[in-house]
Design a protein around this motif. Structure first.
Motif, short mmCIF file in Angstrom:
data_model
loop_
_atom_site.label_atom_id
_atom_site.label_comp_id
_atom_site.label_asym_id
_atom_site.label_seq_id
_atom_site.Cartn_x
_atom_site.Cartn_y
_atom_site.Cartn_z
N ASP A 105 0.80 -1.22 0.00
CA ASP A 105 0.00 0.00 0.00
C ASP A 105 0.84 1.28 0.00
OD1 ASP A 105 0.87 -0.15 2.59
OD2 ASP A 105 -1.07 0.33 3.50
N SER A 106 2.17 1.16 0.14
CA SER A 106 2.98 2.38 0.14
C SER A 106 3.33 2.86 -1.26
CB SER A 106 4.27 2.16 0.94
OG SER A 106 5.09 1.23 0.26
N PHE A 107 3.10 2.00 -2.29
CA PHE A 107 3.44 2.47 -3.65
C PHE A 107 2.43 2.06 -4.73
CE2 PHE A 107 5.65 -1.59 -3.11
CZ PHE A 107 5.45 -2.26 -4.31
N LEU A 108 1.48 1.12 -4.39
CA LEU A 108 0.57 0.65 -5.45
C LEU A 108 -0.89 0.64 -5.05
CD1 LEU A 108 0.35 -0.65 -8.31
CD2 LEU A 108 0.85 -2.87 -7.27
N ASN A 109 -1.19 0.29 -3.80
CA ASN A 109 -2.59 0.08 -3.43
C ASN A 109 -3.22 1.17 -2.57
OD1 ASN A 109 -2.03 -3.46 -3.28
ND2 ASN A 109 -3.02 -2.31 -4.90
N HIS A 110 -2.45 2.17 -2.16
CA HIS A 110 -3.04 3.25 -1.37
C HIS A 110 -2.28 4.54 -1.69
CE1 HIS A 110 -5.36 5.25 1.53
NE2 HIS A 110 -4.99 4.68 2.65
N GLN A 111 -1.05 4.64 -1.17
CA GLN A 111 -0.15 5.69 -1.67
C GLN A 111 0.43 5.18 -2.99
OE1 GLN A 111 2.89 8.21 0.71
NE2 GLN A 111 3.95 6.30 0.26
N LEU A 112 0.69 6.12 -3.90
CA LEU A 112 1.24 5.73 -5.21
C LEU A 112 2.62 6.33 -5.41
CD1 LEU A 112 -1.92 6.25 -7.45
CD2 LEU A 112 -0.89 4.06 -6.84
N ASP A 113 3.49 5.58 -6.08
CA ASP A 113 4.80 6.09 -6.48
C ASP A 113 4.71 6.43 -7.97
OD1 ASP A 113 7.37 6.35 -7.47
OD2 ASP A 113 8.21 4.90 -6.07
N PRO A 114 4.52 7.71 -8.31
CA PRO A 114 4.29 8.07 -9.72
C PRO A 114 5.46 7.70 -10.63
CG PRO A 114 3.67 9.88 -8.27
CD PRO A 114 4.40 8.87 -7.41
N SER A 115 6.72 7.86 -10.14
CA SER A 115 7.87 7.53 -10.99
C SER A 115 7.87 6.03 -11.31
CB SER A 115 9.19 7.87 -10.31
OG SER A 115 9.18 9.19 -9.92
N LEU A 116 7.60 5.25 -10.27
CA LEU A 116 7.55 3.79 -10.50
C LEU A 116 6.40 3.44 -11.45
CD1 LEU A 116 8.63 0.93 -9.82
CD2 LEU A 116 7.04 0.91 -7.89
N MET A 117 5.26 4.11 -11.29
CA MET A 117 4.12 3.84 -12.19
C MET A 117 4.52 4.12 -13.64
SD MET A 117 1.81 2.54 -10.39
CE MET A 117 2.72 2.07 -8.93
N MET A 118 5.27 5.20 -13.86
CA MET A 118 5.68 5.52 -15.23
C MET A 118 6.64 4.46 -15.78
SD MET A 118 3.86 7.83 -16.30
CE MET A 118 4.58 7.67 -17.93
N GLU A 119 7.54 3.97 -14.92
CA GLU A 119 8.45 2.89 -15.36
C GLU A 119 7.64 1.64 -15.73
OE1 GLU A 119 11.66 3.24 -16.04
OE2 GLU A 119 11.18 5.32 -15.51
N ILE A 120 6.61 1.37 -14.93
CA ILE A 120 5.74 0.22 -15.20
C ILE A 120 5.02 0.42 -16.54
CG2 ILE A 120 3.52 -0.79 -14.41
CD1 ILE A 120 4.65 -0.55 -11.52
N GLY A 121 4.53 1.63 -16.76
CA GLY A 121 3.85 1.93 -18.02
C GLY A 121 4.76 1.73 -19.22
#
Ligand code: 5GP
Length: 196
Positions: free
Chosen positions: A23-39
């Motif tokens: 929940d610290s990077f995907l399910n509640h708080q989000l890590d936008p930089s990591l999300m962009m890498e995932i994208g």
């Protein structure tokens, strides 16, 4: 995807032998930089496919799906878990049993956002028993559209979802695959080390 593995190891919490909390990077708080890498990673893995839309399910699929749709430069649609008063009545629906909540609910998407000529990339945060993914596949099939592939951020390979979906002939790309959550530790597939 090494940066995602590192994040899971440093911030993930093993709640039980079947549930990982991130929940610290995907399910509640989000890590936008990591999300962009995932994208970017999903876009790379499916670059050979013709994709007209990304489809996910609210809530936790939206961030990785948004990043993927942004990189692919296509719209993102998310299936709703509850109908709202503003939603069209003309909808595709499917029943999905929730792994984390142990309840069954109807997922819905307005017919105007899926058409027969769409080529759909499905994205979700976790793959466990494959219920959410199968529900999304049903929505796409009802529209007569094509599922070109399924992108999963965290696959729990010790649960049957990935196998069930691959058996149906859909390509699955998982950014990390977890072989086991036993003894409070995350063990990734194809790695002999146990991580605390
Ligand atoms: P499935 O439908 O494949 O059984 O489960 C996938 C859905 O359940 C995902 O959309 C995700 O929201 C949730 N889920 C399944 N396993 C986990 C888990 O270990 N941790 C978290 N946080 N969510 C999970």
């Amino acid at each position: 995807m090494d940066c995602l593995k590192k994040k899971i190891l440093s911030e993930g919490l093993v709640l039980s032998e079947t549930v990982l909390k991130v929940d610290s990077f995907l399910n509640h708080q989000l890590d936008p930089s990591l999300m962009m890498e995932i994208g970017k990673e999903f876009a790379k893995r499916f670059h050979h496919q013709k994709i007209s839309k990304v489809l996910t399910i609210e809530t936790s699929g939206i961030a990785p799906a948004f990043a993927t749709a942004l990189v692919l430069n296509v719209p993102l649609v998310f299936a709703r878990k509850q109908k709202t008063v503003t939603m069209d009545t003309d909808c595709y629906t499917a029943e999905v049993h929730s792994f984390t909540k142990n309840t069954t609910h109807t997922i819905t998407i307005s017919k105007k956002f899926l058409s027969a000529d769409d080529h759909i990339l499905l994205i979700d945060d976790f793959l466990a028993n494959g219920e959410a993914a199968m529900g999304l596949i049903q929505l796409v099939e009802q529209a007569g559209a094509t599922v070109v592939g399924i992108g999963i951020v965290i696959e729990k390979s010790f649960q049957p979802g990935a196998r069930k979906i691959k058996e149906k002939g859909y390509p699955v790309e998982s950014l990390v695959q977890i072989a086991s959550l036993q003894n409070g530790t995350v063990q990734f597939l194809n790695e002999v080390n146990h991580y605390e």
